[in-house]
Design an enzyme around this catalytic site. Structure first.
Site, PDB file in Angstrom:
ATOM      1  N   HIS A  65       0.910  -1.003   0.016  1.00 49.29           N
ATOM      2  CA  HIS A  65       0.045  -0.191  -0.053  1.00 49.29           C
ATOM      3  C   HIS A  65       0.820   1.303  -0.010  1.00 49.29           C
ATOM      4  CE1 HIS A  65      -4.347  -1.651   1.106  1.00 49.29           C
ATOM      5  NE2 HIS A  65      -3.541  -2.286   0.279  1.00 49.29           N
ATOM      6  N   ASP A  66       2.116   1.217   0.568  1.00 48.44           N
ATOM      7  CA  ASP A  66       2.959   2.445   0.451  1.00 48.44           C
ATOM      8  C   ASP A  66       3.400   2.637  -0.867  1.00 48.44           C
ATOM      9  OD1 ASP A  66       4.698   4.478   1.389  1.00 48.44           O
ATOM     10  OD2 ASP A  66       6.219   3.078   1.447  1.00 48.44           O
ATOM     11  N   ASP A  73       7.895   5.534  -0.450  1.00 49.87           N
ATOM     12  CA  ASP A  73       8.389   6.232   0.292  1.00 49.87           C
ATOM     13  C   ASP A  73       7.908   6.916   1.660  1.00 49.87           C
ATOM     14  OD1 ASP A  73       5.839   7.262   0.246  1.00 49.87           O
ATOM     15  OD2 ASP A  73       5.890   9.043  -0.631  1.00 49.87           O
ATOM     16  N   SER A  75       5.031   7.182   2.894  1.00 48.03           N
ATOM     17  CA  SER A  75       4.112   8.075   2.908  1.00 48.03           C
ATOM     18  C   SER A  75       2.725   7.524   3.538  1.00 48.03           C
ATOM     19  CB  SER A  75       3.392   8.756   1.460  1.00 48.03           C
ATOM     20  OG  SER A  75       3.320   7.618   0.533  1.00 48.03           O
ATOM     21  N   PRO A 162      -6.306  -0.693  -5.343  1.00 49.75           N
ATOM     22  CA  PRO A 162      -7.552  -1.331  -6.119  1.00 49.75           C
ATOM     23  C   PRO A 162      -8.524  -1.766  -4.827  1.00 49.75           C
ATOM     24  CG  PRO A 162      -5.689  -2.836  -5.809  1.00 49.75           C
ATOM     25  CD  PRO A 162      -5.093  -1.697  -5.466  1.00 49.75           C
TER      26      PRO A 162
HETATM   27  C1  HEM Z   1      -5.010  -7.343  -6.505  1.00 47.17           C
HETATM   28  C2  HEM Z   1      -5.630  -6.341  -5.845  1.00 47.17           C
HETATM   29  C3  HEM Z   1      -5.891  -6.512  -4.578  1.00 47.17           C
HETATM   30  C4  HEM Z   1      -6.908  -6.243  -3.918  1.00 47.17           C
HETATM   31  C5  HEM Z   1      -8.415  -5.864  -4.255  1.00 47.17           C
HETATM   32  C6  HEM Z   1      -6.719  -6.362  -2.223  1.00 47.17           C
HETATM   33  C7  HEM Z   1      -7.794  -6.280  -1.277  1.00 47.17           C
HETATM   34  C8  HEM Z   1      -7.454  -6.670  -0.135  1.00 47.17           C
HETATM   35  C9  HEM Z   1      -8.304  -6.650   1.090  1.00 47.17           C
HETATM   36  C10 HEM Z   1      -9.603  -6.239   0.937  1.00 47.17           C
HETATM   37  C11 HEM Z   1      -7.887  -7.313   2.169  1.00 47.17           C
HETATM   38  C12 HEM Z   1      -8.639  -7.552   3.432  1.00 47.17           C
HETATM   39  C13 HEM Z   1      -8.279  -6.191   4.289  1.00 47.17           C
HETATM   40  C14 HEM Z   1      -9.142  -6.389   5.751  1.00 47.17           C
HETATM   41  O1  HEM Z   1      -8.309  -6.831   6.547  1.00 47.17           O
HETATM   42  O2  HEM Z   1     -10.213  -6.007   5.736  1.00 47.17           O
HETATM   43  C15 HEM Z   1      -6.452  -7.409   1.925  1.00 47.17           C
HETATM   44  C16 HEM Z   1      -5.604  -8.103   2.854  1.00 47.17           C
HETATM   45  C17 HEM Z   1      -4.292  -8.461   2.467  1.00 47.17           C
HETATM   46  N1  HEM Z   1      -3.776  -8.142   1.334  1.00 47.17           N
HETATM   47 FE1  HEM Z   1      -4.498  -7.549  -0.549  1.00 47.17          FE
HETATM   48  N2  HEM Z   1      -5.490  -6.859  -2.258  1.00 47.17           N
HETATM   49  C18 HEM Z   1      -4.836  -6.912  -3.498  1.00 47.17           C
HETATM   50  C19 HEM Z   1      -3.648  -7.085  -3.668  1.00 47.17           C
HETATM   51  C20 HEM Z   1      -2.538  -7.506  -2.696  1.00 47.17           C
HETATM   52  C21 HEM Z   1      -1.384  -7.588  -3.030  1.00 47.17           C
HETATM   53  C22 HEM Z   1      -0.321  -7.358  -4.419  1.00 47.17           C
HETATM   54  C23 HEM Z   1      -0.571  -7.903  -1.939  1.00 47.17           C
HETATM   55  C24 HEM Z   1       0.880  -8.166  -1.514  1.00 47.17           C
HETATM   56  C25 HEM Z   1       1.905  -7.856  -2.278  1.00 47.17           C
HETATM   57  C26 HEM Z   1      -1.500  -8.037  -0.813  1.00 47.17           C
HETATM   58  C27 HEM Z   1      -1.366  -8.441   0.436  1.00 47.17           C
HETATM   59  C28 HEM Z   1      -2.404  -8.587   1.473  1.00 47.17           C
HETATM   60  C29 HEM Z   1      -2.178  -9.206   2.711  1.00 47.17           C
HETATM   61  C30 HEM Z   1      -0.826  -9.704   3.311  1.00 47.17           C
HETATM   62  C31 HEM Z   1      -3.449  -8.955   3.104  1.00 47.17           C
HETATM   63  C32 HEM Z   1      -3.741  -9.520   4.816  1.00 47.17           C
HETATM   64  C33 HEM Z   1      -3.297  -8.487   5.586  1.00 47.17           C
HETATM   65  C34 HEM Z   1      -3.600  -8.459   7.220  1.00 47.17           C
HETATM   66  O3  HEM Z   1      -4.024  -9.860   7.594  1.00 47.17           O
HETATM   67  O4  HEM Z   1      -3.386  -7.657   7.905  1.00 47.17           O
HETATM   68  N3  HEM Z   1      -2.877  -7.767  -1.410  1.00 47.17           N
HETATM   69  N4  HEM Z   1      -6.390  -7.280   0.318  1.00 47.17           N
END
Ligand code: HEM
Length: 209
Positions: A65-66, A73, A75, A162
């Site tokens: 997200h950064d 950076d 931010s 996204p």
């Molecule tokens: C493709 C687009 C992506 C979307 C729409 C997306 C969306 C989300 C959402 C909605 C969550 C749940 C957040 C919550 O706890 O409410 C999440 C969690 C997470 N996402 Fe993504 N994400 C995307 C791509 C990525 C990418 C590229 C990475 C890593 C490089 C990533 C890593 C993670 C991780 C590690 C979690 C778990 C976070 C936690 O348990 O604190 N995501 N994501």
């Protein structure tokens, strides 16, 4: 190339290729100016993980997200002020982003040792790597030397990150805006979200990379 190596490669792509300054980054950047920096970050990731193993996933996501907003950076770490709502408080990050205290703790210890040397952006990049490693992933070298940004706008987080409602075409476009292919997007997001789900199910997660 094995699947693990591919994932690590892609994490590196997200972490390091979305900024134009990448060519200036160096592995071992703090070797002489603050030799314990990476060690301290690793220790603080471990401490955070012992308190709550969910922070590892949180830190990987925080780095993503950064990097997607103004490059890597730091931010995302800037606080909201009365005149500005920062990235941290955009719906993409608040309340779901976690692990801030790990970065704060590492930064405080590093500042006590070598003041004004190590950027928060590098601390976050190291912490994401260490989080990946502590959850069973392979380690990798992190080129460092990022500068911290001073601008952080919630509106930019909303427009660059996204939302979960995006369809595949919208997601592909979002990632291609950052120089990432559709395959890289699928690999990164699929793998990281699977780890997240596993963590929810009784601490068995992270090992099945
Ligand atoms: C493709 C687009 C992506 C979307 C729409 C997306 C969306 C989300 C959402 C909605 C969550 C749940 C957040 C919550 O706890 O409410 C999440 C969690 C997470 N996402 Fe993504 N994400 C995307 C791509 C990525 C990418 C590229 C990475 C890593 C490089 C990533 C890593 C993670 C991780 C590690 C979690 C778990 C976070 C936690 O348990 O604190 N995501 N994501």
């Amino acid at each position: 190339m094995t699947r693990k190596k591919l994932i690590i490669g892609l994490v590196l792509v997200v972490c390091h290729c979305v900024v134009e300054l990448e060519a200036q980054l160096q592995v071992g950047f703090y070797r002489s100016s603050c030799s314990l920096a990476e060690f301290i970050v690793k220790q603080e990731v471990r401490n955070g993980f012992i308190r709550d193993n969910g922070v590892a996933a949180g830190l990987v996501r925080m780095h993503f997200h950064d990097c997607f907003v103004r490059g890597c950076d730091a931010s995302v770490l800037i606080d909201t002020t009365p005149s500005n709502t920062a990235e941290k408080d955009s719906p993409a990050n608040n309340p779901s982003l976690r692990g801030f205290e790990v970065i704060d703790n590492a930064k405080a210890r590093i500042e006590a040792l070598c003041q004004g040397v190590v950027s928060c952006a590098d601390i976050l990049a190291f912490a994401a790597r260490d989080s990946f490693e502590i959850t069973g992933g392979l380690g990798y070298d992190v080129p460092a030397g990022r500068r911290d940004g001073r601008i952080s706008l919630a509106t930019e987080a909303s427009s660059n990150l996204p939302p979960p409602t995006f369809d595949v075409n919208q997601l592909t476009k979002t990632f291609s805006n950052k120089g990432l292919t559709q395959e890289e997007m699928v690999t990164l997001s699929g793998k990281n979200h699977r780890l997240y789900t596993q963590n929810c199910s009784a601490n068995l997660g992270y090992k099945n990379l």
